[in-house]
Design a protein around this motif. Structure first.
Motif, short mmCIF file in Angstrom:
data_model
loop_
_atom_site.label_atom_id
_atom_site.label_comp_id
_atom_site.label_asym_id
_atom_site.label_seq_id
_atom_site.Cartn_x
_atom_site.Cartn_y
_atom_site.Cartn_z
N HIS A 44 -9.74 8.39 3.45
CA HIS A 44 -9.93 7.16 4.16
C HIS A 44 -11.10 6.65 4.31
O HIS A 44 -11.36 5.33 4.80
N TYR A 103 -4.45 14.72 -3.15
CA TYR A 103 -4.74 13.84 -1.76
C TYR A 103 -5.92 14.69 -1.12
O TYR A 103 -5.60 15.13 0.05
N HIS A 142 1.82 4.31 -2.95
CA HIS A 142 1.79 5.83 -3.18
C HIS A 142 2.94 6.33 -3.71
O HIS A 142 2.68 7.44 -4.57
N HIS A 151 0.81 -1.06 0.18
CA HIS A 151 0.14 0.11 0.07
C HIS A 151 0.77 1.38 -0.07
O HIS A 151 0.45 2.29 -0.75
N GLU A 152 1.92 1.31 1.06
CA GLU A 152 2.67 2.42 1.08
C GLU A 152 3.64 2.62 -0.09
O GLU A 152 3.66 3.92 -0.50
N GLU A 156 -5.65 6.65 -2.12
CA GLU A 156 -5.90 5.81 -1.37
C GLU A 156 -6.21 4.33 -1.84
O GLU A 156 -5.79 2.91 -1.70
ZN LIG Z 1 -2.35 5.33 2.20
#
Ligand SMILES: [Zn+2]
Length: 361
Positions: A266, A179, A168, A164-165, A188
């Motif tokens: 999120h 964002y 980005h 996930h990170e 996200e």
């Molecule tokens: Zn994230």
């Protein structure tokens, strides 16, 4: 002349609203207040905060470098394991090494992409950051992982958190999606798609057997939760008195209109997450056969402020090239089932245009 709006976001895995909730519900656990302070510090010193246009590009093959902060907040920390070196016996170091390798292999083998930047940028990670740090953080240049407080959270060196990170970073290089609001929720969402796909690819899990949980294994035993998000069934990942309940919607009728959390990034990512999971399940086979290839192509054409409507339109355009008529019908049905109407010119008119964004240029 319209202004380009850039948002100084915080790319921590645990959203600020959840950290705030944890502090309120567990005042005796100081590690959470510390985590908020440390995450703010990582954000303040992040190279992409100082210069949002900065891109770290390499000219290699995405060599891995893992460092150990040994519970300090000095980064990168002590050299722990570099590309080609043997396992160390330190679980966080070795897991960070393996998961980073999975990310690299997934992007190379499935999308023909050489590391985060497409030209072999080094993949640098620091593990064991701080004392009981409850987050994982991408700062534009490197990954930073905490060990967790050992009460609610276990180590953050987890395969789909890593995926996930680092994703980005890929998004930052491919589309630099704003964002905030629906663009931010898509940012996200894309990280969840690749985070989950990388784990499925590395473990050879077919779509039918996927758990669709982001951050599985992140909670200590006794916490009522499977992970931080559930892509297929948003809102069901956790429900515990120490954390509260997973607040994600899975349909446009439950869209969260807020200026907090960078306009609900999120929260509302649950909506496209569910569309993706429904589509992938309907396709069957492996998620990387077609589904993530379609999403990767859509990302390349997303622009920097996509709405759910315009991004879903891009997935449909990509599916016309990469899929069959049958696949296309499944994709249209998936977006329909979460209440998103594809539209090339659709804009985000649901998110309040105020909040924690800053204007530049
Ligand atoms: Zn994230």
């Amino acid at each position: 002349m319209s202004k380009i709006i850039l948002v100084r976001n915080m790319h921590g895995f645990i959203p600020t609203y959840l950290l705030t909730e944890l502090v309120a519900r567990n005042p005796e656990l100081y590690a959470f207040a510390d985590t908020i302070a440390e995450t703010a510090k990582l954000y303040a010193t992040s190279p992409i905060r100082t210069n949002p246009h900065l891109r770290f590009v390499g000219a290699g093959k995405g060599d891995i470098e893992i460092y150990d902060c040994e519970a300090s907040t000095r980064r990168p920390g002590k050299k722990a394991r570099f590309e080609g070196e043997q396992a160390t016996g330190n679980a966080d170091v070795d897991n960070a090494y393996d998961f980073t390798r999975w990310v690299r292999e997934y992007f190379l083998n499935v999308h023909g992409r050489n590391s985060i930047d497409g030209s072999g940028m080094k993949l640098i990670s620091s593990v064991n950051y701080g004392r009981g740090y409850n987050n994982a953080y991408w700062d534009g240049r490197q990954m930073t992982y905490g060990k967790g407080d050992g009460s609610i959270f276990s180590s953050f060196v987890i395969a789909d958190v890593c995926g996930h990170e680092i994703a980005h970073g890929v998004t930052q290089h491919m589309a630099n999606i704003e964002y905030y609001g629906q663009s931010g929720a898509l940012n996200e969402h894309i990280s969840d798609v690749f985070g989950e796909a990388i784990e499925m690819y590395a473990k050879a899990i077919p779509t039918a057997k996927a758990d669709w949980v982001i951050g599985n294994g992140i909670f200590m035993p006794g916490i009522n939760g499977t992970g931080i998000r559930n892509m297929l069934n948003p809102g069901t990942a956790y429900n515990d008195k120490k954390l509260g309940k997973d607040p994600q919607p899975g349909h446009m009728k439950d869209y969260v209109k807020t200026s907090g959390d960078n306009g609900g990034v999120h929260y509302n990512s649950g909506i496209p997450n569910r569309a993706f999971a429904l589509f992938a399940i309907d396709l069957g086979g492996n998620v990387w056969d077609k589904a993530t290839k379609i999403w990767y192509a859509a990302l390349a054409n997303a622009g920097n402020r996509p709405s759910f409507a315009s991004f879903s339109h891009q997935t449909i355009e990509a599916c016309k090239v990469l899929g069959t008529a049958d696949d296309l019908a499944k994709l249209r049905s998936a977006w329909d089932r979460v209440g998103v109407i594809p539209n090339a010119k659709g804009i985000d008119d649901l998110t309040p245009d105020v909040g924690d964004r800053s204007e530049e240029e």
